[in-house]
Design a protein around this motif. Structure first.
Motif, PDB file in Angstrom:
ATOM      1  N   PHE A 284       0.851  -1.184   0.000  1.00 38.76           N
ATOM      2  CA  PHE A 284       0.000   0.000   0.000  1.00 38.76           C
ATOM      3  C   PHE A 284       0.890   1.239   0.000  1.00 38.76           C
ATOM      4  O   PHE A 284       1.661   1.455   0.942  1.00 38.76           O
ATOM      5  CB  PHE A 284      -0.915   0.024   1.225  1.00 38.76           C
ATOM      6  CG  PHE A 284      -2.063  -0.943   1.148  1.00 38.76           C
ATOM      7  CD1 PHE A 284      -3.311  -0.539   0.706  1.00 38.76           C
ATOM      8  CD2 PHE A 284      -1.886  -2.273   1.526  1.00 38.76           C
ATOM      9  CE1 PHE A 284      -4.368  -1.444   0.628  1.00 38.76           C
ATOM     10  CE2 PHE A 284      -2.934  -3.177   1.462  1.00 38.76           C
ATOM     11  CZ  PHE A 284      -4.181  -2.761   1.004  1.00 38.76           C
ATOM     12  N   LEU A 285       0.784   2.023  -1.059  1.00 38.44           N
ATOM     13  CA  LEU A 285       1.569   3.253  -1.143  1.00 38.44           C
ATOM     14  C   LEU A 285       0.812   4.323  -0.359  1.00 38.44           C
ATOM     15  O   LEU A 285       0.162   5.202  -0.910  1.00 38.44           O
ATOM     16  CB  LEU A 285       1.754   3.673  -2.599  1.00 38.44           C
ATOM     17  CG  LEU A 285       2.901   4.641  -2.880  1.00 38.44           C
ATOM     18  CD1 LEU A 285       4.238   4.026  -2.533  1.00 38.44           C
ATOM     19  CD2 LEU A 285       2.887   5.043  -4.348  1.00 38.44           C
ATOM     20  N   THR A 286       0.904   4.223   0.968  1.00 41.96           N
ATOM     21  CA  THR A 286       0.120   5.093   1.828  1.00 41.96           C
ATOM     22  C   THR A 286       0.729   6.488   1.873  1.00 41.96           C
ATOM     23  O   THR A 286       1.862   6.708   1.447  1.00 41.96           O
ATOM     24  CB  THR A 286       0.065   4.549   3.262  1.00 41.96           C
ATOM     25  OG1 THR A 286       1.345   4.737   3.876  1.00 41.96           O
ATOM     26  CG2 THR A 286      -0.293   3.078   3.275  1.00 41.96           C
ATOM     27  N   ARG A 287      -0.074   7.391   2.414  1.00 41.19           N
ATOM     28  CA  ARG A 287       0.451   8.726   2.691  1.00 41.19           C
ATOM     29  C   ARG A 287       0.268   9.034   4.174  1.00 41.19           C
ATOM     30  O   ARG A 287      -0.025  10.160   4.560  1.00 41.19           O
ATOM     31  CB  ARG A 287      -0.258   9.765   1.803  1.00 41.19           C
ATOM     32  CG  ARG A 287       0.223   9.699   0.358  1.00 41.19           C
ATOM     33  CD  ARG A 287       1.699  10.060   0.267  1.00 41.19           C
ATOM     34  NE  ARG A 287       2.275   9.730  -1.039  1.00 41.19           N
ATOM     35  CZ  ARG A 287       3.138   8.764  -1.242  1.00 41.19           C
ATOM     36  NH1 ARG A 287       3.506   7.984  -0.245  1.00 41.19           N
ATOM     37  NH2 ARG A 287       3.649   8.555  -2.435  1.00 41.19           N
ATOM     38  N   ASP A 288       0.482   7.980   4.998  1.00 40.30           N
ATOM     39  CA  ASP A 288       0.447   8.183   6.446  1.00 40.30           C
ATOM     40  C   ASP A 288       1.561   9.139   6.838  1.00 40.30           C
ATOM     41  O   ASP A 288       2.700   9.010   6.369  1.00 40.30           O
ATOM     42  CB  ASP A 288       0.635   6.848   7.169  1.00 40.30           C
ATOM     43  CG  ASP A 288      -0.521   5.885   6.910  1.00 40.30           C
ATOM     44  OD1 ASP A 288      -1.517   6.308   6.304  1.00 40.30           O
ATOM     45  OD2 ASP A 288      -0.398   4.708   7.308  1.00 40.30           O
ATOM     46  N   HIS A 289       1.252  10.064   7.711  1.00 42.49           N
ATOM     47  CA  HIS A 289       2.266  11.042   8.090  1.00 42.49           C
ATOM     48  C   HIS A 289       1.989  11.592   9.476  1.00 42.49           C
ATOM     49  O   HIS A 289       0.863  11.515   9.998  1.00 42.49           O
ATOM     50  CB  HIS A 289       2.326  12.184   7.070  1.00 42.49           C
ATOM     51  CG  HIS A 289       1.046  12.931   6.896  1.00 42.49           C
ATOM     52  ND1 HIS A 289       0.746  14.103   7.543  1.00 42.49           N
ATOM     53  CD2 HIS A 289      -0.041  12.652   6.133  1.00 42.49           C
ATOM     54  CE1 HIS A 289      -0.462  14.532   7.185  1.00 42.49           C
ATOM     55  NE2 HIS A 289      -0.961  13.666   6.330  1.00 42.49           N
ATOM     56  N   VAL A 290       3.026  12.158  10.080  1.00 47.82           N
ATOM     57  CA  VAL A 290       2.944  12.814  11.376  1.00 47.82           C
ATOM     58  C   VAL A 290       3.450  14.233  11.204  1.00 47.82           C
ATOM     59  O   VAL A 290       4.515  14.437  10.606  1.00 47.82           O
ATOM     60  CB  VAL A 290       3.767  12.068  12.443  1.00 47.82           C
ATOM     61  CG1 VAL A 290       3.678  12.785  13.794  1.00 47.82           C
ATOM     62  CG2 VAL A 290       3.305  10.635  12.578  1.00 47.82           C
ATOM     63  N   ASP A 291       2.689  15.202  11.701  1.00 51.03           N
ATOM     64  CA  ASP A 291       3.016  16.614  11.494  1.00 51.03           C
ATOM     65  C   ASP A 291       3.429  17.257  12.810  1.00 51.03           C
ATOM     66  O   ASP A 291       2.807  17.021  13.857  1.00 51.03           O
ATOM     67  CB  ASP A 291       1.810  17.370  10.924  1.00 51.03           C
ATOM     68  CG  ASP A 291       1.332  16.789   9.608  1.00 51.03           C
ATOM     69  OD1 ASP A 291       2.115  16.035   8.986  1.00 51.03           O
ATOM     70  OD2 ASP A 291       0.194  17.085   9.196  1.00 51.03           O
TER      71      ASP A 291
END
Length: 491
Positions: A284-291
Motif C-alpha cells: 500500500f503506497l500510503t500517505r500516512d504522516h505525522v506533522d
C-alpha cells in the motif's frame, strides 16, 4: 460470423498494436529500467560510497536542516529522503520540473559527497510516465496508450484463443521466419499476460482522471507529497518559515507512530514539518504522516488511516510502482518488463513481414519500417549513449545534467534520421545492420568504459556497477547476434 469477427479483430489488433506500439515500446523499456531507478542513480553517481550505514546521526540531520534552510532562501522547495537499505544515503531533494535531484549527504557526518550532476534513474521514471512531456500532455498520452494496450491485448486473446494451446506446444523457434516470429510473439504474450494486463490496467487507472473529467471516480493520491509541477520561476522566492527545530527527536517520535523504521520522507512548509511513512514499507503506497510545528517542534496531528476508496488506489499505485518489492521481486518485474517489450517488438516484425510482399514498395510501408528501426534500435542506442555520456562528460561541466539529457535526445534524433533516410530510399536492410552494429559496439564496450573511467572502487558497491555493466554487455551481445542473423543469405 465468428470468422468475420476474428478478421475484424485481427485488423484492430494489428493497427492499434502497431501505431500505439511505436510509443508503448518506449514506455515499456523506460519503465523496465525505472524498476531499478535508484540503482541506476547509484551507478551514475559513483562518487557516493554504497557502504554507508542507514543509521542517522543528529549531526547529519542538523546538516540536512541547514541545507534545507539555505535552499528555501534561494527559492527552492526541498525535502529529505532518509537512508534506507536500498539507498543508504541522506538526500536533500527538490523537483526541477522533471526529476527529483539534489545533494547526497553522509548519514553520519552530514558532509556532502562531491557528486556529479546527473538525472540518474529518475530520467527513465519520468520518461516512463510522461515521455518527458509533463502531466499535460505527456501523462495523458501515456494513459491513452494504456487504453490502447488493453484493446490490443483483448483483441489478441480473442484472435488466438482457439489455436493458442497447439501454437504453444508446437513452438518453432528454428522454423520458417514468419512462423517463428509469430510463435515468439505468442510465447511472450501468453507467459507474461497476467503481468502485462495488470501493469497496463493499473498504469491506466493511476492517471485515468487525466482523461475523464469526473475525477470523483478516481480518488487522487494525497497531495501532501512533492508534486510533479513546473519548477518555480527564476528569481521566485518561496515563503520560508522559522529555523527548523532539531529533527532527531521528531523523527524518532514519527517512526514510532508510523511503525516505519527507515527510508521516511520529510517535507517542510512555512509552518510545519511533515514526516511520511516509507514507500518501501508495504504494497500500500500510503500517505500516512505525522506533522509537527516548525516553530517549536510540538506534535500537531498524525494521519495513519485512509478511507476504503483511497486505500484501494494506494494498493494499485503500490503494486504498480513496486517500491516495496524486495530484490527478487524487482528482478521479476524487470524480466516481465523485458517480456512486454519483446512482445511489442516481435509484433512489429510480424506486422512488417505480413505486408512486405504486397506493400514493400509503398511509401507508407517504408515509413513504417523506418519508424520501427527508430523505436527498436535507435532508442536503445540513445539509452546506452546516456550511460556513455555519464562517464565521458567532465564531472565539473556546467549544466552537466542537461548535457547528458541533450546527448540522449541528440543520439536518438540522429539515429532516427539515419533510419528514416535509409528506409525511405529503399535501403532499410542497411539501416537495420548499421544500427545493430552500433548498438552492439556501445553495449559490449560499456564495461570497458566504466573500468577505464576509474570512477569507483569495485570493492564498494560493486554489485550495482557489475550488474549495470553486465546488462549493457548483454544488450550488445543480443544486438550482435541479431546482426549476424540478419546477414545470413536467407534473412
Amino acid at each position: 460470423m465468428r470468422e468475420t469477427l476474428r478478421v475484424r479483430l485481427g485488423w484492430l489488433h494489428s493497427w492499434v498494436g502497431f501505431l500505439a506500439g511505436l510509443l508503448l515500446v518506449l514506455v515499456f523499456a523506460s519503465g523496465t529500467l525505472a524498476v531499478f531507478d535508484t540503482e541506476i542513480t547509484q551507478w551514475m553517481q559513483p562518487e557516493v560510497p554504497l557502504t554507508q550505514t542507514t543509521l542517522l546521526s543528529p549531526t547529519a540531520l542538523q546538516a540536512a536542516a541547514e541545507t534545507i534552510q539555505t535552499e528555501e532562501e534561494q527559492g527552492v522547495s526541498a525535502f529529505l529522503s532518509l537512508p534506507s537499505h536500498r539507498d543508504p544515503i541522506l538526500r536533500v531533494l527538490h523537483y526541477d520540473g522533471h526529476e527529483f535531484i539534489g545533494a547526497a549527504l553522509n548519514s553520519t557526518t552530514g558532509a556532502a559527497f562531491p557528486t556529479r550532476d546527473t538525472a540518474g534513474g529518475q530520467f527513465f521514471y519520468n520518461f516512463h510516465f510522461s515521455l518527458r512531456g509533463g502531466t499535460q500532455p505527456g501523462a495523458q498520452i501515456v494513459t491513452f496508450l494504456g487504453l490502447c494496450l488493453l484493446v490490443a491485448l483483448g483483441s489478441g486473446i480473442i484472435i488466438h484463443l482457439k489455436a493458442l494451446w497447439p501454437d504453444l506446444v508446437l513452438f518453432r523457434p528454428f522454423g520458417p521466419r514468419p512462423r517463428a516470429w509469430v510463435d515468439a510473439h505468442l510465447i511472450a504474450g501468453v507467459l507474461f499476460l497476467p503481468f502485462i494486463l495488470f501493469m497496463g490496467y493499473t498504469g491506466t487507472a493511476i492517471h485515468a482522471r487525466l482523461l475523464i473529467p469526473a475525477q470523483s471516480f478516481f480518488p487522487s493520491h494525497n497531495t501532501a507529497l512533492p508534486k510533479k509541477e513546473k519548477a518555480p520561476p527564476k528569481g521566485h522566492v518561496l515563503q520560508t518559515g522559522p529555523l527548523l527545530p532539531p529533527l532527531a527527536p521528531l523523527l524518532a517520535q514519527a517512526r514510532a507512530t508510523l511503525h516505519s523504521p527507515d527510508g521516511n520522507l520529510v517535507l517542510f512548509t512555512p509552518d510545519e514539518v511533515r514526516i511520511f511513512k516509507s514507500d518501501a514499507f508495504g504494497p500500500f503506497l500510503t500517505r500516512d504522516h505525522v506533522d509537527f510545528s516548525r516553530k517549536d517542534g510540538r506534535l500537531l496531528r498524525s494521519v495513519t488511516h485512509s478511507p476504503p476508496a483511497a486505500a484501494t488506489m494506494q494498493l494499485v499505485r503500490g503494486l504498480h510502482y513496486a517500491r516495496y518489492a524486495p530484490l527478487s521481486l524487482r528482478w521479476l518485474y524487470f524480466l516481465s518488463g523485458l517480456a512486454a517489450t519483446a512482445l511489442a517488438a516481435s509484433g512489429f516484425v510480424v506486422f512488417l513481414m505480413k505486408r512486405r510482399r504486397s506493400s514493400g514498395e509503398q511509401m507508407f510501408f517504408r515509413l513504417a519500417e523506418g519508424l520501427t528501426i527508430t523505436t527498436l534500435i535507435s532508442f536503445p542506442i540513445a539509452i546506452l549513449g546516456f550511460f556513455w555520456a555519464n562517464r565521458c562528460l567532465p564531472v565539473a561541466l556546467h549544466d552537466r545534467m542537461a548535457c547528458e539529457i541533450t546527448l540522449f535526445f541528440a543520439a536518438w534524433a540522429l539515429c532516427a534520421a539515419h533510419a528514416l533516410t535509409l528506409s525511405l530510399t529503399r535501403h532499410a536492410t542497411s539501416g537495420w545492420q548499421q544500427q545493430l552494429g552500433l548498438l552492439a559496439g556501445a553495449g559490449c564496450a560499456l564495461p570497458l568504459l566504466d573500468y577505464l573511467s576509474g570512477t569507483h572502487p569495485w570493492s564498494h558497491g560493486g554489485g550495482v556497477f557489475i550488474t549495470t555493466d553486465a546488462l549493457g554487455f548483454t544488450t550488445g551481445l543480443i544486438a550482435l547476434w541479431a546482426l549476424l542473423k540478419l546477414r545470413e543469405p536467407t534473412a
